[in-house]
Write an enzyme that holds these catalytic residues in place. Sequence first.
Site, PDB file in Angstrom:
ATOM      1  N   HIS A  15      -2.693  -7.479   4.929  1.00  0.00           N
ATOM      2  CA  HIS A  15      -3.101  -6.592   3.828  1.00  0.00           C
ATOM      3  C   HIS A  15      -4.371  -7.163   3.204  1.00  0.00           C
ATOM      4  O   HIS A  15      -4.308  -8.099   2.408  1.00  0.00           O
ATOM      5  CB  HIS A  15      -2.008  -6.499   2.766  1.00  0.00           C
ATOM      6  N   HIS A  17      -8.393  -6.158   1.517  1.00  0.00           N
ATOM      7  CA  HIS A  17      -9.430  -5.218   1.090  1.00  0.00           C
ATOM      8  C   HIS A  17     -10.798  -5.875   1.315  1.00  0.00           C
ATOM      9  O   HIS A  17     -11.156  -6.822   0.617  1.00  0.00           O
ATOM     10  CB  HIS A  17      -9.275  -4.875  -0.395  1.00  0.00           C
ATOM     11  N   ARG A  19     -13.681  -4.087   1.153  1.00  0.00           N
ATOM     12  CA  ARG A  19     -14.699  -3.260   0.506  1.00  0.00           C
ATOM     13  C   ARG A  19     -15.733  -2.810   1.551  1.00  0.00           C
ATOM     14  O   ARG A  19     -15.433  -2.761   2.735  1.00  0.00           O
ATOM     15  CB  ARG A  19     -15.337  -3.977  -0.696  1.00  0.00           C
ATOM     16  N   ASN A  43      -8.896   2.293   1.416  1.00  0.00           N
ATOM     17  CA  ASN A  43      -9.170   3.008   0.164  1.00  0.00           C
ATOM     18  C   ASN A  43     -10.606   2.791  -0.319  1.00  0.00           C
ATOM     19  O   ASN A  43     -10.861   2.268  -1.394  1.00  0.00           O
ATOM     20  CB  ASN A  43      -8.169   2.625  -0.929  1.00  0.00           C
ATOM     21  N   LYS A 101      -1.840   4.035   5.803  1.00  0.00           N
ATOM     22  CA  LYS A 101      -1.542   3.603   4.438  1.00  0.00           C
ATOM     23  C   LYS A 101      -1.123   4.779   3.569  1.00  0.00           C
ATOM     24  O   LYS A 101      -1.811   5.805   3.500  1.00  0.00           O
ATOM     25  CB  LYS A 101      -2.766   2.915   3.824  1.00  0.00           C
ATOM     26  N   HIS A 138       2.288   1.572  -0.507  1.00  0.00           N
ATOM     27  CA  HIS A 138       2.121   1.091  -1.883  1.00  0.00           C
ATOM     28  C   HIS A 138       3.270   1.699  -2.665  1.00  0.00           C
ATOM     29  O   HIS A 138       3.260   2.891  -2.989  1.00  0.00           O
ATOM     30  CB  HIS A 138       0.773   1.518  -2.457  1.00  0.00           C
ATOM     31  N   HIS A 176       2.962  -5.744  -0.639  1.00  0.00           N
ATOM     32  CA  HIS A 176       2.862  -6.516  -1.881  1.00  0.00           C
ATOM     33  C   HIS A 176       4.066  -6.303  -2.801  1.00  0.00           C
ATOM     34  O   HIS A 176       3.927  -5.888  -3.959  1.00  0.00           O
ATOM     35  CB  HIS A 176       1.556  -6.257  -2.618  1.00  0.00           C
ATOM     36  N   LEU A 221      -2.431  -4.392  -9.344  1.00  0.00           N
ATOM     37  CA  LEU A 221      -1.375  -3.403  -9.151  1.00  0.00           C
ATOM     38  C   LEU A 221      -0.817  -3.535  -7.737  1.00  0.00           C
ATOM     39  O   LEU A 221      -1.605  -3.560  -6.788  1.00  0.00           O
ATOM     40  CB  LEU A 221      -1.905  -1.988  -9.380  1.00  0.00           C
ATOM     41  N   ASP A 249      -3.341  -9.022  -0.082  1.00  0.00           N
ATOM     42  CA  ASP A 249      -3.853  -8.004  -1.008  1.00  0.00           C
ATOM     43  C   ASP A 249      -5.081  -8.528  -1.734  1.00  0.00           C
ATOM     44  O   ASP A 249      -5.281  -8.249  -2.927  1.00  0.00           O
ATOM     45  CB  ASP A 249      -2.790  -7.557  -2.003  1.00  0.00           C
TER      46      ASP A 249
END
Length: 354
Positions: A15, A17, A19, A43, A101, A138, A176, A221, A249
Amino acid sequence: MASHSITLNLADDFHHHFRDGESLRNTVPYASRMFKRAIVMPNLKPPITTTEAALEYRCRILSHVPEGRDFMPLMTLYMTDHTSADEIRKAHETGFIFGVKLYPKGATTNSQSGVTDFQKIEGALEAMAELQIPLLVHGEVTDVETDVFDREVLFIENVLRPLVEKYPKLKVVVEHITTKQAAEFVVGCGKNVAATITPQHLMYNRNEIFKGGVRPHLYCLPILKREEHRKALVYHATSGNPKFFLGTDSAPHSKETKENSCGCAGIFNGHAALELYAEIFDSANALEKLNSFCSENGADFYGLKRNKEIITLIESPWTVPETLQFGNSVVVPLKAGETIKWKIRDDDRKPIEK
């Protein structure tokens, strides 16, 4: 096991990110420093909803892998109300897309295109069950009347449990997890349900967010929970149960977007995630379980070959920089200005302080 060093099979992050744009110049080298593979979160703005977009994003990530490093981004699609079974099959045929996801609409950063009606994605879920493509969840409800600290537990009971019962062959990763109820749910399900656990949720309870004032760089979150939940997560992470595995995460936001009147949710731990997990397992007297959590359980669940390469961590305290380069700005990393006991035995790959 020797207390001064620990050697693991090269780990994977299930997991992450990364960007996009200029940020990849920093996030990709950080991740590839300690991980062989990473599940790439979709995302972005706009979100990665098609096979073509995922493959293009994969190329952008690979273009920033430092020379000489063998790193594989495991791409995902972003589930929307319009994701079709045909798109799922198309993604599967590429051999580069490893999950889909599920963001409930409004649950977290860039989730406004998330799912609002589970009936609309039944075809996609059926195709995923058939092809054994994991659904990456999520797990939070998003109605405004629900207390933010209760969102995960209510999602499990009202959404996830019925979903797993309806699709018994669907592989599901509850991402997560933050509560003992989530961990117990995963343990009680079949082999098709697993969970990732972040370093921050193993290290901190919700009091840390308000220690000495509001600490925006510990806001994420799902939000940090009570101490009883943190202890439960540590218990399950260090238990050796193959249902639990590494998922950082790591979710960087620039310093100025965290330190303002409406700061973004997300913690950047990509600079030292493996070292932090070592510290957590060491504190729990469970270093002998670290390799399975970091390097075996996730690969097995995803049907990937375990990495044969090794990585060694040594007991050698070092101070985390106050900031690190993040595209055209800086990011405040987890444990900024603090000491970490463990470090990877490869000093020339250490993040560079800005």
